[in-house]
Design a protein around this motif. Structure first.
Motif, PDB file in Angstrom:
ATOM      1  N   PHE A  68       0.809  -1.151  -0.110  1.00  0.00           N
ATOM      2  CA  PHE A  68       0.129  -0.018   0.107  1.00  0.00           C
ATOM      3  C   PHE A  68       0.981   1.377  -0.257  1.00  0.00           C
ATOM      4  O   PHE A  68       0.484   2.104  -0.349  1.00  0.00           O
ATOM      5  N   MET A  69       2.031   1.341   0.530  1.00  0.00           N
ATOM      6  CA  MET A  69       2.879   2.365   0.336  1.00  0.00           C
ATOM      7  C   MET A  69       3.570   2.483  -0.807  1.00  0.00           C
ATOM      8  O   MET A  69       3.419   3.641  -1.271  1.00  0.00           O
ATOM      9  N   ILE A 105       2.621   5.681  -3.328  1.00  0.00           N
ATOM     10  CA  ILE A 105       3.706   6.447  -3.913  1.00  0.00           C
ATOM     11  C   ILE A 105       3.193   6.741  -5.375  1.00  0.00           C
ATOM     12  O   ILE A 105       3.074   7.868  -5.971  1.00  0.00           O
ATOM     13  N   VAL A 106       2.737   5.485  -6.038  1.00  0.00           N
ATOM     14  CA  VAL A 106       2.242   5.706  -7.745  1.00  0.00           C
ATOM     15  C   VAL A 106       0.993   6.656  -7.770  1.00  0.00           C
ATOM     16  O   VAL A 106       0.901   7.735  -8.610  1.00  0.00           O
ATOM     17  N   VAL A 107       0.022   6.539  -6.742  1.00  0.00           N
ATOM     18  CA  VAL A 107      -1.202   7.409  -6.745  1.00  0.00           C
ATOM     19  C   VAL A 107      -0.744   9.018  -6.653  1.00  0.00           C
ATOM     20  O   VAL A 107      -1.184   9.742  -7.551  1.00  0.00           O
ATOM     21  N   PHE A 108      -0.027   9.176  -5.624  1.00  0.00           N
ATOM     22  CA  PHE A 108       0.248  10.550  -5.166  1.00  0.00           C
ATOM     23  C   PHE A 108       1.293  11.012  -6.280  1.00  0.00           C
ATOM     24  O   PHE A 108       1.387  12.179  -6.515  1.00  0.00           O
ATOM     25  N   GLY A 109       2.075  10.265  -6.706  1.00  0.00           N
ATOM     26  CA  GLY A 109       2.780  10.760  -7.963  1.00  0.00           C
ATOM     27  C   GLY A 109       2.102  11.141  -9.059  1.00  0.00           C
ATOM     28  O   GLY A 109       2.190  12.082  -9.744  1.00  0.00           O
ATOM     29  N   GLY A 110       1.314  10.627  -9.672  1.00  0.00           N
ATOM     30  CA  GLY A 110       0.253  10.657 -10.791  1.00  0.00           C
ATOM     31  C   GLY A 110      -0.768  11.760 -10.386  1.00  0.00           C
ATOM     32  O   GLY A 110      -0.857  12.767 -11.151  1.00  0.00           O
ATOM     33  N   ILE A 111      -1.047  12.080  -9.180  1.00  0.00           N
ATOM     34  CA  ILE A 111      -1.795  13.042  -8.883  1.00  0.00           C
ATOM     35  C   ILE A 111      -0.925  14.358  -8.836  1.00  0.00           C
ATOM     36  O   ILE A 111      -1.597  15.439  -9.426  1.00  0.00           O
ATOM     37  N   GLY A 112       0.001  14.390  -8.440  1.00  0.00           N
ATOM     38  CA  GLY A 112       1.172  15.504  -8.246  1.00  0.00           C
ATOM     39  C   GLY A 112       1.584  15.768  -9.640  1.00  0.00           C
ATOM     40  O   GLY A 112       1.586  17.021  -9.921  1.00  0.00           O
ATOM     41  N   SER A 113       1.565  14.977 -10.698  1.00  0.00           N
ATOM     42  CA  SER A 113       1.875  15.460 -12.056  1.00  0.00           C
ATOM     43  C   SER A 113       0.693  16.039 -12.643  1.00  0.00           C
ATOM     44  O   SER A 113       0.899  16.844 -13.510  1.00  0.00           O
ATOM     45  N   VAL A 114      -0.447  15.483 -12.369  1.00  0.00           N
ATOM     46  CA  VAL A 114      -1.663  16.122 -13.024  1.00  0.00           C
ATOM     47  C   VAL A 114      -2.022  17.553 -12.418  1.00  0.00           C
ATOM     48  O   VAL A 114      -2.388  18.393 -13.295  1.00  0.00           O
ATOM     49  N   ILE A 115      -1.801  17.798 -11.086  1.00  0.00           N
ATOM     50  CA  ILE A 115      -2.066  19.223 -10.755  1.00  0.00           C
ATOM     51  C   ILE A 115      -0.718  19.858 -10.539  1.00  0.00           C
ATOM     52  O   ILE A 115      -0.742  21.033 -10.200  1.00  0.00           O
ATOM     53  N   ARG A 116       0.306  19.506 -11.302  1.00  0.00           N
ATOM     54  CA  ARG A 116       1.756  20.087 -11.228  1.00  0.00           C
ATOM     55  C   ARG A 116       2.068  20.616 -10.009  1.00  0.00           C
ATOM     56  O   ARG A 116       2.718  21.479  -9.967  1.00  0.00           O
ATOM     57  N   PHE A 117       2.122  19.651  -9.037  1.00  0.00           N
ATOM     58  CA  PHE A 117       2.680  19.763  -7.918  1.00  0.00           C
ATOM     59  C   PHE A 117       3.576  18.632  -7.494  1.00  0.00           C
ATOM     60  O   PHE A 117       3.053  17.511  -7.098  1.00  0.00           O
ATOM     61  N   PRO A 118       4.620  18.162  -8.252  1.00  0.00           N
ATOM     62  CA  PRO A 118       5.446  16.778  -8.095  1.00  0.00           C
ATOM     63  C   PRO A 118       5.806  16.589  -6.483  1.00  0.00           C
ATOM     64  O   PRO A 118       6.186  15.551  -6.150  1.00  0.00           O
ATOM     65  N   ALA A 119       5.765  17.710  -5.887  1.00  0.00           N
ATOM     66  CA  ALA A 119       6.362  17.737  -4.294  1.00  0.00           C
ATOM     67  C   ALA A 119       5.473  16.727  -3.414  1.00  0.00           C
ATOM     68  O   ALA A 119       5.598  16.196  -2.442  1.00  0.00           O
TER      69      ALA A 119
END
Length: 121
Positions: free
Chosen positions: A30-31, A35-49
């Protein structure tokens, strides 16, 4: 998912005790999914951090869980730093019965069944 939430709610920074293989690997799964989900969301909303924030929130419980996993196989905490050997230990079944780090997380009881007659015939 229950192990993941249990580690986050009840054992976030608990370095004592023992952890089962199932607890370790389900938390790890689940970790990685997080990481994959938050990485994808971060790239969609242009917030890679965003993935970095999630990762740093998970590093303390992951290290604590790794230490408890080493305790389950009867090893000290520093074995998590030995690269290949720690992976072997993560996959190894834990010590049956209590050891110096605590009781068996599976609840297994070691009893002498060879010399004890059955309670009913």
């Amino acid at each position: 998912m229950n192990y993941f939430l249990d580690v986050l709610k009840n054992k976030y920074a608990m370095f004592s005790g023992r952890a089962r293989r199932a607890e370790f690997w389900q938390f790890y799964l689940f970790m990685v999914i997080g990481i994959v989900v938050f990485g994808g969301i971060g790239s969609v909303i242009r917030f890679p951090a965003l993935v970095g924030i999630f990762y740093f929130a998970m590093i303390v419980p992951f290290i604590a869980l790794s230490v408890r996993r080493m305790h389950d196989v009867g090893k000290d905490w520093w074995y998590i730093f030995i690269p290949i050997y720690n992976l072997i230990l993560y996959c190894t079944e834990g010590t049956r019965g209590p050891n110096e780090y605590g009781p068996d997380p599976k609840g297994a009881v070691t009893a002498d069944t060879l010399n004890t007659p059955p309670s009913t015939y």
